[in-house]
Write a protein that holds these residues in place. Structure first.
Motif, PDB file in Angstrom:
ATOM      1  N   ALA A   2       0.834  -1.197   0.000  1.00 44.28           N
ATOM      2  CA  ALA A   2       0.000   0.000   0.000  1.00 44.28           C
ATOM      3  C   ALA A   2       0.871   1.250   0.000  1.00 44.28           C
ATOM      4  CB  ALA A   2      -0.910  -0.006   1.224  1.00 44.28           C
ATOM      5  N   MET A   3       0.363   2.283  -0.681  1.00 44.70           N
ATOM      6  CA  MET A   3       1.083   3.562  -0.704  1.00 44.70           C
ATOM      7  C   MET A   3       0.775   4.340   0.566  1.00 44.70           C
ATOM      8  SD  MET A   3       0.947   5.221  -4.470  1.00 44.70           S
ATOM      9  CE  MET A   3      -0.633   4.686  -5.076  1.00 44.70           C
ATOM     10  N   SER A   4       1.767   5.072   1.027  1.00 47.70           N
ATOM     11  CA  SER A   4       1.555   5.918   2.194  1.00 47.70           C
ATOM     12  C   SER A   4       0.782   7.163   1.775  1.00 47.70           C
ATOM     13  CB  SER A   4       2.899   6.325   2.801  1.00 47.70           C
ATOM     14  OG  SER A   4       3.573   7.215   1.921  1.00 47.70           O
ATOM     15  N   ASP A   5       0.192   7.819   2.750  1.00 47.88           N
ATOM     16  CA  ASP A   5      -0.531   9.067   2.472  1.00 47.88           C
ATOM     17  C   ASP A   5       0.417  10.111   1.893  1.00 47.88           C
ATOM     18  OD1 ASP A   5      -2.901   7.984   3.333  1.00 47.88           O
ATOM     19  OD2 ASP A   5      -2.776   8.833   5.357  1.00 47.88           O
ATOM     20  N   GLU A   6       1.658  10.101   2.353  1.00 46.44           N
ATOM     21  CA  GLU A   6       2.659  11.045   1.850  1.00 46.44           C
ATOM     22  C   GLU A   6       2.946  10.792   0.369  1.00 46.44           C
ATOM     23  OE1 GLU A   6       7.274  11.292   2.672  1.00 46.44           O
ATOM     24  OE2 GLU A   6       6.142  12.060   4.410  1.00 46.44           O
ATOM     25  N   HIS A   7       3.053   9.511   0.010  1.00 45.18           N
ATOM     26  CA  HIS A   7       3.309   9.152  -1.387  1.00 45.18           C
ATOM     27  C   HIS A   7       2.117   9.539  -2.266  1.00 45.18           C
ATOM     28  CE1 HIS A   7       4.409   5.851  -4.516  1.00 45.18           C
ATOM     29  NE2 HIS A   7       4.826   7.033  -4.882  1.00 45.18           N
ATOM     30  N   LYS A   8       0.906   9.286  -1.795  1.00 43.28           N
ATOM     31  CA  LYS A   8      -0.298   9.664  -2.538  1.00 43.28           C
ATOM     32  C   LYS A   8      -0.372  11.179  -2.731  1.00 43.28           C
ATOM     33  CE  LYS A   8      -3.094   5.779  -0.934  1.00 43.28           C
ATOM     34  NZ  LYS A   8      -4.247   5.395  -0.093  1.00 43.28           N
ATOM     35  N   ALA A   9      -0.007  11.934  -1.707  1.00 37.55           N
ATOM     36  CA  ALA A   9      -0.025  13.406  -1.803  1.00 37.55           C
ATOM     37  C   ALA A   9       1.017  13.894  -2.808  1.00 37.55           C
ATOM     38  CB  ALA A   9       0.227  14.029  -0.431  1.00 37.55           C
TER      39      ALA A   9
END
Length: 131
Positions: A2-9
């Motif tokens: 899963a991607m982290s929220d930081e990566h998604k942002a």
């Protein structure tokens, strides 16, 4: 994984930057040197074509005039679709510096792409020498 929220942002920021840069560059690419084409100038051109068409007897010249009229009508329709260049420039200025840093885009490359020096200055992209 899963991607982290930081990566998604970061991905979302990159997409937003890319959209803003692309929209502005497309607008800059559409600009042509010389007199600007306006609704008024194209309307006047259409009137001249119509006047010539009304008095033209040669079928080949009439055909060319009809095509000229159709081209001018298309041009007029495209002019009537307004683009908020100021908003596009503002978005470009907001994102250009970080986009340049991320992608390694130089001042010279922006200039060759058609971006004016004052816009690059507003964006905080410094003029550099090519090595």
């Amino acid at each position: 994984m899963a991607m982290s929220d930081e990566h998604k942002a970061a991905i979302a920021r990159g997409r937003e930057e890319s959209r803003a840069i692309k929209a502005y560059l497309e607008t800059v690419a559409d600009r042509k040197p010389g007199r600007p084409v306006t609704v008024q100038s194209v309307t006047e051109k259409l009137n001249r074509i119509e006047a010539k068409l009304a008095g033209e007897g040669d079928p080949l010249k009439r055909l060319e005039l009809v095509q000229s009229r159709l081209d001018a009508e298309d041009q007029l329709r495209s002019l009537e679709v307004s683009v908020d260049v100021d908003a596009l420039e503002s978005d470009f200025v907001k994102h250009a510096a970080s986009y340049s840093d991320r992608k390694g885009i130089s001042y010279s490359a922006w200039r060759e792409a058609g971006v004016s020096a004052p816009v690059l200055k507003k964006a905080g992209i410094a003029r550099t020498r090519r090595g």
